[in-house]
Design a protein around this motif. Structure first.
Motif, mmCIF file in Angstrom:
data_model
loop_
_atom_site.group_PDB
_atom_site.id
_atom_site.type_symbol
_atom_site.label_atom_id
_atom_site.label_comp_id
_atom_site.label_asym_id
_atom_site.label_seq_id
_atom_site.Cartn_x
_atom_site.Cartn_y
_atom_site.Cartn_z
ATOM 1 N N GLN A 137 8.306 -9.201 -25.037
ATOM 2 C CA GLN A 137 7.130 -8.799 -24.268
ATOM 3 C C GLN A 137 7.580 -8.202 -22.934
ATOM 4 O O GLN A 137 8.304 -8.833 -22.190
ATOM 5 C CB GLN A 137 6.245 -10.028 -24.031
ATOM 6 N N MET A 138 7.179 -6.989 -22.667
ATOM 7 C CA MET A 138 7.521 -6.376 -21.394
ATOM 8 C C MET A 138 6.394 -6.625 -20.409
ATOM 9 O O MET A 138 5.234 -6.717 -20.780
ATOM 10 C CB MET A 138 7.742 -4.873 -21.573
ATOM 11 N N GLN A 139 6.747 -6.733 -19.139
ATOM 12 C CA GLN A 139 5.752 -6.877 -18.096
ATOM 13 C C GLN A 139 6.096 -5.906 -16.974
ATOM 14 O O GLN A 139 7.231 -5.475 -16.833
ATOM 15 C CB GLN A 139 5.684 -8.311 -17.580
ATOM 16 N N GLY A 140 5.092 -5.549 -16.193
ATOM 17 C CA GLY A 140 5.317 -4.620 -15.102
ATOM 18 C C GLY A 140 4.969 -5.228 -13.761
ATOM 19 O O GLY A 140 4.106 -6.099 -13.673
ATOM 20 N N ARG A 141 5.686 -4.794 -12.743
ATOM 21 C CA ARG A 141 5.374 -5.152 -11.367
ATOM 22 C C ARG A 141 5.153 -3.858 -10.616
ATOM 23 O O ARG A 141 5.942 -2.924 -10.722
ATOM 24 C CB ARG A 141 6.510 -5.942 -10.733
ATOM 25 N N MET A 142 4.074 -3.824 -9.853
ATOM 26 C CA MET A 142 3.685 -2.585 -9.203
ATOM 27 C C MET A 142 3.461 -2.820 -7.720
ATOM 28 O O MET A 142 2.984 -3.876 -7.313
ATOM 29 C CB MET A 142 2.389 -2.080 -9.856
ATOM 30 N N ASN A 143 3.807 -1.818 -6.932
ATOM 31 C CA ASN A 143 3.558 -1.839 -5.501
ATOM 32 C C ASN A 143 2.906 -0.515 -5.126
ATOM 33 O O ASN A 143 3.377 0.542 -5.541
ATOM 34 C CB ASN A 143 4.881 -2.035 -4.732
ATOM 35 N N ILE A 144 1.825 -0.568 -4.360
ATOM 36 C CA ILE A 144 1.102 0.638 -3.950
ATOM 37 C C ILE A 144 1.106 0.698 -2.438
ATOM 38 O O ILE A 144 0.762 -0.277 -1.770
ATOM 39 C CB ILE A 144 -0.351 0.612 -4.471
ATOM 40 N N SER A 145 1.503 1.844 -1.903
ATOM 41 C CA SER A 145 1.510 2.003 -0.446
ATOM 42 C C SER A 145 1.310 3.464 -0.081
ATOM 43 O O SER A 145 1.508 4.355 -0.904
ATOM 44 C CB SER A 145 2.821 1.474 0.146
ATOM 45 N N GLY A 146 0.913 3.690 1.150
ATOM 46 C CA GLY A 146 0.817 5.040 1.680
ATOM 47 C C GLY A 146 2.084 5.339 2.461
ATOM 48 O O GLY A 146 2.571 4.493 3.208
ATOM 49 N N ILE A 147 2.661 6.524 2.251
ATOM 50 C CA ILE A 147 3.864 6.913 2.973
ATOM 51 C C ILE A 147 3.710 8.353 3.460
ATOM 52 O O ILE A 147 2.865 9.096 2.973
ATOM 53 C CB ILE A 147 5.135 6.805 2.106
ATOM 54 N N ASN A 148 4.539 8.735 4.411
ATOM 55 C CA ASN A 148 4.649 10.132 4.812
ATOM 56 C C ASN A 148 5.757 10.741 3.962
ATOM 57 O O ASN A 148 6.877 10.239 3.938
ATOM 58 C CB ASN A 148 4.986 10.243 6.301
ATOM 59 N N CYS A 149 5.443 11.806 3.229
ATOM 60 C CA CYS A 149 6.380 12.319 2.230
ATOM 61 C C CYS A 149 7.595 13.009 2.853
ATOM 62 O O CYS A 149 7.518 13.628 3.907
ATOM 63 C CB CYS A 149 5.681 13.235 1.237
ATOM 64 N N GLU A 150 8.700 12.865 2.138
ATOM 65 C CA GLU A 150 9.946 13.513 2.504
ATOM 66 C C GLU A 150 9.983 14.917 1.918
ATOM 67 O O GLU A 150 9.104 15.298 1.146
ATOM 68 C CB GLU A 150 11.124 12.682 1.982
ATOM 69 N N ARG A 151 11.037 15.663 2.250
ATOM 70 C CA ARG A 151 11.149 17.075 1.879
ATOM 71 C C ARG A 151 11.004 17.315 0.372
ATOM 72 O O ARG A 151 10.236 18.163 -0.057
ATOM 73 C CB ARG A 151 12.456 17.654 2.383
ATOM 74 N N GLU A 152 11.748 16.565 -0.464
ATOM 75 C CA GLU A 152 11.701 16.800 -1.912
ATOM 76 C C GLU A 152 10.280 16.648 -2.456
ATOM 77 O O GLU A 152 9.802 17.483 -3.218
ATOM 78 C CB GLU A 152 12.634 15.827 -2.644
ATOM 79 N N ILE A 153 9.601 15.593 -2.048
ATOM 80 C CA ILE A 153 8.242 15.332 -2.513
ATOM 81 C C ILE A 153 7.292 16.416 -2.011
ATOM 82 O O ILE A 153 6.464 16.936 -2.758
ATOM 83 C CB ILE A 153 7.776 13.938 -2.045
ATOM 84 N N ALA A 154 7.433 16.777 -0.738
ATOM 85 C CA ALA A 154 6.579 17.809 -0.143
ATOM 86 C C ALA A 154 6.737 19.143 -0.870
ATOM 87 O O ALA A 154 5.750 19.837 -1.132
ATOM 88 C CB ALA A 154 6.910 17.966 1.341
ATOM 89 N N GLU A 155 7.969 19.504 -1.208
ATOM 90 C CA GLU A 155 8.194 20.775 -1.909
ATOM 91 C C GLU A 155 7.548 20.776 -3.288
ATOM 92 O O GLU A 155 6.912 21.750 -3.681
ATOM 93 C CB GLU A 155 9.694 21.051 -2.010
ATOM 94 N N ILE A 156 7.684 19.687 -4.020
ATOM 95 C CA ILE A 156 7.103 19.596 -5.367
ATOM 96 C C ILE A 156 5.573 19.636 -5.294
ATOM 97 O O ILE A 156 4.917 20.320 -6.079
ATOM 98 C CB ILE A 156 7.562 18.315 -6.092
ATOM 99 N N LEU A 157 4.999 18.885 -4.337
ATOM 100 C CA LEU A 157 3.537 18.813 -4.221
ATOM 101 C C LEU A 157 2.943 19.966 -3.407
ATOM 102 O O LEU A 157 1.725 20.057 -3.260
ATOM 103 C CB LEU A 157 3.128 17.467 -3.602
ATOM 104 N N GLU A 158 3.821 20.819 -2.881
ATOM 105 C CA GLU A 158 3.390 21.993 -2.098
ATOM 106 C C GLU A 158 2.519 21.593 -0.910
ATOM 107 O O GLU A 158 1.426 22.124 -0.696
ATOM 108 C CB GLU A 158 2.675 23.006 -3.001
ATOM 109 N N ILE A 159 3.051 20.638 -0.126
ATOM 110 C CA ILE A 159 2.381 20.162 1.085
ATOM 111 C C ILE A 159 3.419 20.077 2.207
ATOM 112 O O ILE A 159 4.621 20.034 1.932
ATOM 113 C CB ILE A 159 1.702 18.784 0.881
#
Length: 148
Positions: free
Chosen positions: A85-107
């Motif tokens: 049986q697999m289980q998941g652990r999740m964490n949700i947070s707001g962050i200020n995006c870094e360059r790689e993420i910004a380029e992919i999301l075009e922001i």
């Protein structure tokens, strides 16, 4: 996400050496190999989310093929382990995006995004680690509280 995406594009799938963070999150040796899969989720051909998945490499895992489709993280991992049986652990947070993420999301760099990190575990041992970054206008968190 507020509403479903229309299309998913595979940005890449490769076997990499783990970073210090991946050694920690996946509890693997520094000389181990990791399957690194990157996707962008699109709506009206505009990027709305960036999904990075990390799975310790094991013989038989599909790294790439012509019909490679966006599947749930746990479906990929079930190739390795169908008995437990697999289980998941999740964490949700707001962050200020870094360059790689910004380029992919075009922001712009530093724009707030929702970051969801997920670990899939089997018998408390990590089988995979995922980072999903979603544009803030596509995020909505709902919950229900219960009093006992």
């Amino acid at each position: 996400m507020k509403k479903p995406y229309q299309r998913v594009e595979l940005l890449g799938s490769e076997i990499i050496r783990p970073t210090i963070d991946l050694v920690y999150h996946l509890r693997i040796a520094p000389d181990a190999r990791v399957v690194y899969i990157r996707w962008v989720l699109l709506d009206d051909e505009k990027p709305i989310a960036y999904d990075m998945q990390y799975i310790p490499y094991f013989p038989g895992i599909t790294v790439w093929n012509d019909n490679f489709e966006y599947t749930s993280f746990s479906e990929i991992l079930s190739q390795k382990n169908k008995l437990f049986q697999m289980q998941g652990r999740m964490n949700i947070s707001g962050i200020n995006c870094e360059r790689e993420i910004a380029e992919i999301l075009e922001i712009p760099v530093g724009t707030p995004v929702m970051q969801i990190t997920q670990k899939i575990l089997d018998d408390n041992e990590p089988m995979g680690y995922r980072q999903l970054f979603i544009k803030r206008e596509w995020c909505c968190i709902r919950g229900t509280s219960h009093r006992e």
